[in-house]
Motif scaffolding. Structure first.
Motif, mmCIF file in Angstrom:
data_model
loop_
_atom_site.group_PDB
_atom_site.id
_atom_site.type_symbol
_atom_site.label_atom_id
_atom_site.label_comp_id
_atom_site.label_asym_id
_atom_site.label_seq_id
_atom_site.Cartn_x
_atom_site.Cartn_y
_atom_site.Cartn_z
ATOM 1 N N SER A 107 0.824 -1.216 0.000
ATOM 2 C CA SER A 107 0.000 0.000 0.000
ATOM 3 C C SER A 107 0.858 1.265 0.000
ATOM 4 N N ASN A 108 2.151 1.128 0.297
ATOM 5 C CA ASN A 108 3.070 2.274 0.342
ATOM 6 C C ASN A 108 4.183 2.093 -0.684
ATOM 7 N N LEU A 109 4.412 3.134 -1.477
ATOM 8 C CA LEU A 109 5.483 3.092 -2.472
ATOM 9 C C LEU A 109 6.513 4.166 -2.168
ATOM 10 N N VAL A 110 7.767 3.795 -2.309
ATOM 11 C CA VAL A 110 8.880 4.730 -2.232
ATOM 12 C C VAL A 110 9.483 4.763 -3.626
ATOM 13 N N LEU A 111 9.529 5.948 -4.226
ATOM 14 C CA LEU A 111 10.023 6.093 -5.598
ATOM 15 C C LEU A 111 11.364 6.807 -5.630
ATOM 16 N N VAL A 112 12.274 6.260 -6.442
ATOM 17 C CA VAL A 112 13.554 6.884 -6.749
ATOM 18 C C VAL A 112 13.817 6.668 -8.239
ATOM 19 N N GLY A 113 14.645 7.523 -8.840
ATOM 20 C CA GLY A 113 15.024 7.273 -10.224
ATOM 21 C C GLY A 113 14.940 8.479 -11.126
ATOM 22 N N ALA A 114 14.545 8.222 -12.363
ATOM 23 C CA ALA A 114 14.622 9.266 -13.368
ATOM 24 C C ALA A 114 13.545 9.066 -14.438
ATOM 25 N N MET A 115 13.300 10.083 -15.158
ATOM 26 C CA MET A 115 13.590 11.486 -14.990
ATOM 27 C C MET A 115 12.494 12.110 -14.114
ATOM 28 N N SER A 116 12.894 13.072 -13.320
ATOM 29 C CA SER A 116 11.936 13.738 -12.428
ATOM 30 C C SER A 116 10.726 14.248 -13.186
ATOM 31 N N GLN A 117 10.970 14.869 -14.343
ATOM 32 C CA GLN A 117 9.904 15.529 -15.084
ATOM 33 C C GLN A 117 9.119 14.598 -15.995
ATOM 34 N N MET A 118 9.447 13.342 -16.003
ATOM 35 C CA MET A 118 8.757 12.435 -16.916
ATOM 36 C C MET A 118 8.298 11.195 -16.161
ATOM 37 N N CYS A 119 9.146 10.210 -16.016
ATOM 38 C CA CYS A 119 8.729 8.911 -15.477
ATOM 39 C C CYS A 119 8.462 8.941 -13.981
ATOM 40 N N ILE A 120 9.211 9.726 -13.214
ATOM 41 C CA ILE A 120 8.909 9.842 -11.788
ATOM 42 C C ILE A 120 7.569 10.542 -11.604
ATOM 43 N N ASP A 121 7.379 11.640 -12.305
ATOM 44 C CA ASP A 121 6.111 12.362 -12.215
ATOM 45 C C ASP A 121 4.935 11.481 -12.639
ATOM 46 N N ALA A 122 5.029 10.839 -13.789
ATOM 47 C CA ALA A 122 3.931 10.005 -14.295
ATOM 48 C C ALA A 122 3.632 8.834 -13.372
ATOM 49 N N THR A 123 4.674 8.209 -12.853
ATOM 50 C CA THR A 123 4.494 7.044 -11.978
ATOM 51 C C THR A 123 3.928 7.457 -10.625
ATOM 52 N N ALA A 124 4.413 8.538 -10.060
ATOM 53 C CA ALA A 124 3.905 9.003 -8.761
ATOM 54 C C ALA A 124 2.433 9.380 -8.856
ATOM 55 N N ARG A 125 2.058 10.101 -9.891
ATOM 56 C CA ARG A 125 0.652 10.502 -10.041
ATOM 57 C C ARG A 125 -0.248 9.287 -10.259
ATOM 58 N N ALA A 126 0.196 8.357 -11.087
ATOM 59 C CA ALA A 126 -0.603 7.147 -11.325
ATOM 60 C C ALA A 126 -0.741 6.341 -10.041
ATOM 61 N N ALA A 127 0.344 6.215 -9.292
ATOM 62 C CA ALA A 127 0.306 5.458 -8.037
ATOM 63 C C ALA A 127 -0.690 6.086 -7.062
ATOM 64 N N ALA A 128 -0.648 7.395 -6.924
ATOM 65 C CA ALA A 128 -1.588 8.072 -6.026
ATOM 66 C C ALA A 128 -3.028 7.871 -6.505
ATOM 67 N N ASP A 129 -3.245 7.967 -7.804
ATOM 68 C CA ASP A 129 -4.586 7.757 -8.352
ATOM 69 C C ASP A 129 -5.082 6.336 -8.100
ATOM 70 N N LEU A 130 -4.158 5.380 -8.021
ATOM 71 C CA LEU A 130 -4.516 3.987 -7.752
ATOM 72 C C LEU A 130 -4.684 3.706 -6.254
ATOM 73 N N GLY A 131 -4.443 4.716 -5.420
ATOM 74 C CA GLY A 131 -4.667 4.576 -3.986
ATOM 75 C C GLY A 131 -3.446 4.277 -3.150
ATOM 76 N N TYR A 132 -2.262 4.255 -3.745
ATOM 77 C CA TYR A 132 -1.051 4.024 -2.979
ATOM 78 C C TYR A 132 -0.648 5.300 -2.228
ATOM 79 N N LYS A 133 -0.045 5.123 -1.062
ATOM 80 C CA LYS A 133 0.597 6.221 -0.354
ATOM 81 C C LYS A 133 2.005 6.298 -0.937
ATOM 82 N N VAL A 134 2.359 7.445 -1.503
ATOM 83 C CA VAL A 134 3.605 7.587 -2.263
ATOM 84 C C VAL A 134 4.591 8.496 -1.539
ATOM 85 N N THR A 135 5.831 8.034 -1.463
ATOM 86 C CA THR A 135 6.938 8.859 -0.988
ATOM 87 C C THR A 135 7.954 8.945 -2.117
#
Length: 183
Positions: A107-135
């Protein structure tokens, strides 16, 4: 059993010096990602490595089968760690990531990696939309210079703009040292 997964997004050779799509402060970001990875291994958090390939022989980077598309040795997966191959910025799109996380009770995701403006942003937003708590560990992520409408935007500003957009609404955004101290 843990309810937390570390997701390492696109820490691949093409993003490093000598690669096809060099990012600003990628060495520093990957060093911090390696520290977060070591912590996750120690605490028993689930670990998922996401690797991006752009399915075209003319892609500017991450060409299928190329050395540049390989995970960087600093964060190389070990036996038992999950691998997800993706072809789009969002690590959930047309991959088994959500099913894998769900099947392990994450239920909790910790994200690291690249690129901040592309894949990190897209993945973090999708994860939050799916109900995950994102760090998002901001200094374990890296960006690239950009431009819009003829206006150059340095990588540090790109990174800060995207982290500020994620912070609060989509994710808790912290630095590596703070995350490790807390946890």
């Amino acid at each position: 059993m843990t309810d937390t997964a570390l997701v390492l997004v696109d820490i691949q050779k093409d993003y490093f010096d000598g690669g096809r799509w060099t990012l600003h402060k990628m060495d520093q970001a990957s060093d911090n990602a390696a520290s977060i990875l070591a912590h996750a291994r120690k605490t028993g958090d689930m670990i998922i490595h996401v690797r991006h390939e752009i399915p075209s022989e003319t892609a500017p980077f991450f060409r299928p089968g190329s050395e540049g598309a390989e995970i960087h040795p600093k964060v190389a997966p070990i036996e038992g760690e999950e691998m997800i191959l993706k072809h789009k910025p969002n690590s959930f799109l047309n991959t088994g990531l959500h099913d894998t996380l769900s099947s392990h009770g994450i239920s909790n995701l910790v994200l690291v990696g690249a690129m901040s403006q592309m894949c990190i942003d897209a993945t973090a937003r999708a994860a939050a939309d799916l109900g995950y708590k994102v760090t998002v560990i901001h200094d374990a992520c890296a960006a690239r210079d950009a431009q819009f409408d003829g206006v150059p935007v340095p990588a540090a500003q790109v990174h800060a703009a995207f982290m500020s957009g994620l912070s609060g609404t989509y994710a808790t955004v912290v630095d590596c040292a703070g995350y490790l101290e807390a946890g």
